[in-house]
Design an enzyme around this catalytic site. Structure first.
Site, short mmCIF file in Angstrom:
data_model
loop_
_atom_site.label_atom_id
_atom_site.label_comp_id
_atom_site.label_asym_id
_atom_site.label_seq_id
_atom_site.Cartn_x
_atom_site.Cartn_y
_atom_site.Cartn_z
N ASN A 89 0.81 -1.21 0.00
CA ASN A 89 0.00 0.00 0.00
C ASN A 89 0.84 1.27 0.00
OD1 ASN A 89 -2.48 1.76 0.78
ND2 ASN A 89 -1.02 2.08 2.46
N TYR A 193 2.86 10.35 -11.12
CA TYR A 193 2.10 9.40 -10.30
C TYR A 193 1.44 8.35 -11.19
CZ TYR A 193 -1.26 7.66 -6.86
OH TYR A 193 -1.99 6.85 -6.02
#
Length: 276
Positions: A89, A193
């Protein structure tokens, strides 16, 4: 050595990671580890869960630091003889209006989101026990960023035969192209990103294929997922989902029953397999 099942969630002292740990504490029949770069923040997260009547453990982990990853690997090997659930994560994102030069944003973002995640997988996937579950938290932005790539790049990222080495070369090329100021000309989208999460999604497809080739009988399932647009420090207060709602798909994949043989090597959002 403990025969207790063990689950590890990277970057889990806050946000979606913390919500994933909370849900696993309620549903996973074993030890659940919060990991964080900062031990103080990690211990605070464990204490917060304790106040809710939930029991979590803590281990320090900085996915940018290979020694830190290997320390966790050795700990899991020695204490549990392996690992049952891994949720990758941990990740970072620059804010939209950040004035940091794009080339630096690209290097920093890929270092953590792609290369850090890959290093965790390299060290911890060999520890996965039969019927293990691996969840790489990606993003829907990986799909939109893929659409923003040139056709040749899209074909490479969608290829069923792309290797990890080729993917690494492409991720390095993106960073180099941003430094030279030619990334748009070379067919890349204008999102560091997004490219980092293309890397995570494609890496997951490759890893699942390798597991099929090398450990077919172990019934390990590995997937990438999008948690959705979640109210966290990263996404901001206007996002549509709470962290607990964002945790639903990663937790669903982490707890796929032992008789499941799918999804595997897929990109999953809202518990549904999405086309890549």
């Amino acid at each position: 050595m403990s025969s207790t099942p063990v689950a590890v969630v990277t970057g889990s002292n806050k946000g979606i990671g913390f919500a994933i740990v909370r849900a696993l504490c309620r549903q996973f029949p074993g030890d659940v580890y919060v990991t964080a770069r900062d031990p103080g923040r990690g211990q605070e997260a464990v204490a917060k869960l304790q106040q809710e009547g939930l029991r979590a453990c803590f281990h320090q982990l900085d996915i940018d630091d290979l020694q830190s990853i290997r320390a966790l690997r050795d700990f899991l090997k020695d204490k549990y003889g392996g690992l049952n659930v891994l949720v990758n994560n941990a990740g970072i994102a620059f804010k939209v209006h950040d004035t940091t030069p794009f080339a630096i944003q690209a290097e920093v973002t890929l270092k953590t989101n792609f290369f850090g995640t890959r290093n965790v997988c390299t060290e911890l996937l060999p520890l996965m026990k039969p019927y293990g579950r691996v969840v790489n938290v990606s993003s829907m932005v990986s799909s939109s960023a893929l659409g923003g790539c040139s056709q040749p790049l899209q074909q490479r990222f969608r290829s069923d035969t792309i290797t990890e080495e080729e993917l690494v070369q492409l991720m390095n090329k993106f960073v180099e192209d941003t430094k030279k100021g030619v990334h748009a000309k070379e067919g890349w989208p204008n999102t560091a990103y997004g490219v980092s999460k293309i890397g995570v999604t494609v890496l997951s497809r490759i890893q699942a294929r390798v597991l099929n080739e090398q450990r077919k009988g172990d019934h390990i399932l590995l997937n990438a997922c999008c948690p959705g647009w979640v109210r966290t420090d990263m996404a901001g207060p206007k996002a549509t989902k709470s962290p607990d709602e964002g945790a639903e798909t990663p937790v669903y994949l982490a707890l796929l029953p032992s008789d499941a043989d799918a999804p595997h090597g897929q990109f999953v959002s809202d518990k549904t397999v999405r086309s890549w």
